[in-house]
Design an enzyme around this catalytic site. Structure first.
Site, PDB file in Angstrom:
ATOM      1  N   GLY A   1       0.821  -1.201   0.000  1.00  0.00           N
ATOM      2  CA  GLY A   1       0.000   0.000   0.000  1.00  0.00           C
ATOM      3  C   GLY A   1       0.855   1.250   0.000  1.00  0.00           C
ATOM      4  O   GLY A   1       2.024   1.226   0.401  1.00  0.00           O
TER       5      GLY A   1
ATOM      6  N   GLN B   1       3.039   9.915   1.296  1.00  0.00           N
ATOM      7  CA  GLN B   1       4.327   9.239   1.203  1.00  0.00           C
ATOM      8  C   GLN B   1       5.113   9.639  -0.043  1.00  0.00           C
ATOM      9  O   GLN B   1       6.320   9.437  -0.100  1.00  0.00           O
ATOM     10  CB  GLN B   1       4.146   7.720   1.225  1.00  0.00           C
ATOM     11  CG  GLN B   1       3.696   7.167   2.574  1.00  0.00           C
ATOM     12  CD  GLN B   1       3.540   5.670   2.541  1.00  0.00           C
ATOM     13  OE1 GLN B   1       2.483   5.157   2.198  1.00  0.00           O
ATOM     14  NE2 GLN B   1       4.595   4.961   2.890  1.00  0.00           N
TER      15      GLN B   1
ATOM     16  N   CYS C   1       6.888  -0.586   6.596  1.00  0.00           N
ATOM     17  CA  CYS C   1       6.398   0.592   5.873  1.00  0.00           C
ATOM     18  C   CYS C   1       7.470   1.060   4.898  1.00  0.00           C
ATOM     19  O   CYS C   1       8.662   1.075   5.236  1.00  0.00           O
ATOM     20  CB  CYS C   1       6.054   1.709   6.852  1.00  0.00           C
ATOM     21  SG  CYS C   1       5.440   3.220   6.083  1.00  0.00           S
ATOM     22  N   LEU C   2       7.045   1.471   3.706  1.00  0.00           N
ATOM     23  CA  LEU C   2       7.993   1.959   2.707  1.00  0.00           C
ATOM     24  C   LEU C   2       8.677   3.250   3.153  1.00  0.00           C
ATOM     25  O   LEU C   2       9.754   3.577   2.665  1.00  0.00           O
ATOM     26  CB  LEU C   2       7.277   2.182   1.367  1.00  0.00           C
ATOM     27  CG  LEU C   2       6.710   0.924   0.703  1.00  0.00           C
ATOM     28  CD1 LEU C   2       5.934   1.286  -0.556  1.00  0.00           C
ATOM     29  CD2 LEU C   2       7.820  -0.068   0.390  1.00  0.00           C
TER      30      LEU C   2
ATOM     31  N   HIS D   1      -3.453   0.818   7.682  1.00  0.00           N
ATOM     32  CA  HIS D   1      -2.110   1.407   7.721  1.00  0.00           C
ATOM     33  C   HIS D   1      -2.057   2.643   6.824  1.00  0.00           C
ATOM     34  O   HIS D   1      -1.523   3.698   7.220  1.00  0.00           O
ATOM     35  CB  HIS D   1      -1.107   0.346   7.242  1.00  0.00           C
ATOM     36  CG  HIS D   1       0.311   0.796   7.198  1.00  0.00           C
ATOM     37  ND1 HIS D   1       1.295   0.278   8.027  1.00  0.00           N
ATOM     38  CD2 HIS D   1       0.952   1.705   6.410  1.00  0.00           C
ATOM     39  CE1 HIS D   1       2.454   0.866   7.752  1.00  0.00           C
ATOM     40  NE2 HIS D   1       2.274   1.718   6.756  1.00  0.00           N
ATOM     41  N   GLU D   2      -2.634   2.544   5.612  1.00  0.00           N
ATOM     42  CA  GLU D   2      -2.593   3.671   4.680  1.00  0.00           C
ATOM     43  C   GLU D   2      -3.534   4.795   5.098  1.00  0.00           C
ATOM     44  O   GLU D   2      -3.208   5.981   4.946  1.00  0.00           O
ATOM     45  CB  GLU D   2      -2.925   3.196   3.262  1.00  0.00           C
ATOM     46  CG  GLU D   2      -2.005   2.122   2.722  1.00  0.00           C
ATOM     47  CD  GLU D   2      -0.529   2.442   2.882  1.00  0.00           C
ATOM     48  OE1 GLU D   2      -0.150   3.628   2.806  1.00  0.00           O
ATOM     49  OE2 GLU D   2       0.261   1.499   3.099  1.00  0.00           O
TER      50      GLU D   2
ATOM     51  N   HIS E   1      -1.800   6.930   7.486  1.00  0.00           N
ATOM     52  CA  HIS E   1      -0.895   7.895   6.851  1.00  0.00           C
ATOM     53  C   HIS E   1      -1.629   9.194   6.504  1.00  0.00           C
ATOM     54  O   HIS E   1      -1.057  10.283   6.596  1.00  0.00           O
ATOM     55  CB  HIS E   1      -0.301   7.310   5.574  1.00  0.00           C
ATOM     56  CG  HIS E   1       0.955   6.518   5.785  1.00  0.00           C
ATOM     57  ND1 HIS E   1       2.062   7.032   6.428  1.00  0.00           N
ATOM     58  CD2 HIS E   1       1.278   5.251   5.425  1.00  0.00           C
ATOM     59  CE1 HIS E   1       3.022   6.116   6.453  1.00  0.00           C
ATOM     60  NE2 HIS E   1       2.570   5.022   5.864  1.00  0.00           N
TER      61      HIS E   1
END
Length: 203
Positions: free
Chosen positions: A46, A51, A93-94, A135-136, A139
C-alpha cells in the site's frame, strides 16, 4: 506514468493531516497512476499520497488474496465505516525501510470512498488486506505504524543467515528510530543537492 520518490518518516508531510480531495481531474489521475507504479516497483502492499509528498486523501493498495487474482485499488477520500475483530502481526512501511514492529489491528474492515472516476466505492477487507488499508488511512491522518506498535517489538531487520527467515530483529526505541531516519533523510537531501548542482554545472 512515472516513479515518485517515497519520503522517509521524518519528512513533515507525513505528520500532517492530508487534505480532502475536492475534484477528480487529470492531475489526480496522474498521481494515482504514478502511485501504483511506485508501489509495484518498491515493492509494497500500500501507498498513501503523503508518502510521495502530496498531502491529499487518497491511497492505492494491492489485495493479494490467495484465491483471487491480485487487484489494485485506488481509493479517494477513504473512510473506515466499520471494524470487527482483532489481529496481531508485524508491520513494515515503505517510509520506514527495514523497520518492523507488532501492531494490533481490526481483523475485518469496511472502507468507503470514491474510485478514480469519482464513483462511490465500498471495499470489504479482512486479514492482511484490512491491515494494509488501515495502515494507509493512518498515513492520511499523519499517523505512523510505530505510533501504534508494541514498544518492545520495534526492531531493525538485520540480515542473518543463521536465522530461518534470513534475518533477525535488532531492538530499537522510537527516539533511536526517528533519529536514524532523520540522519538518513538529511544525507539523502545532501546527495540530491549535489547531483542537482552537478547537472547545472554540466555543459
Amino acid at each position: 506514468m512515472s516513479l515518485r520518490k517515497i519520503l522517509l518518516c521524518t519528512d513533515p508531510v507525513l505528520r500532517r493531516k492530508a487534505d480532502r480531495v475536492r475534484e477528480v481531474d487529470d492531475e489526480l489521475w496522474q498521481l494515482l497512476d504514478d502511485m501504483v507504479e511506485t508501489l509495484i516497483a518498491a515493492p509494497g502492499l500500500g501507498l498513501a499520497a503523503p508518502q510521495v509528498g502530496v498531502s491529499k486523501r487518497c491511497l492505492v493498495a494491492r489485495d493479494k488474496a490467495d484465491s483471487e487474482e491480485e487487484h489494485v485499488y485506488k481509493i479517494i477520500n477513504p473512510r473506515v465505516q466499520s471494524r470487527r475483530g482483532e489481529q496481531w502481526a508485524y508491520e513494515g512501511c515503505l517510509s520506514l525501510p527495514t523497520l518492523q514492529a507488532e501492531v494490533c489491528r481490526p481483523l475485518q474492515v469496511v472502507v468507503t470512498g470514491l474510485d478514480e472516476h469519482g464513483r462511490p466505492l465500498r471495499v470489504e477487507a479482512e486479514g492482511l488486506f484490512a491491515r494494509c488499508l488501515l495502515h494507509e488511512v493512518d498515513h492520511l491522518d499523519g499517523v505512523l505504524f510505530i505510533d501504534r506498535a508494541e514498544p518492545d517489538s520495534i526492531g531493525w531487520m538485520v540480515p542473518d543467515e543463521s536465522e530461518e527467515d534470513g534475518y533477525r530483529l535488532e531492538s530499537a526505541t522510537v527516539p533511536e528510530v526517528m533519529a536514524a531516519f532523520e540522519r538518513m533523510r538529511r544525507r539523502q537531501e545532501e546527495r540530491e543537492q549535489r547531483e542537482q548542482e552537478g547537472q547545472e554545472d554540466a555543459p
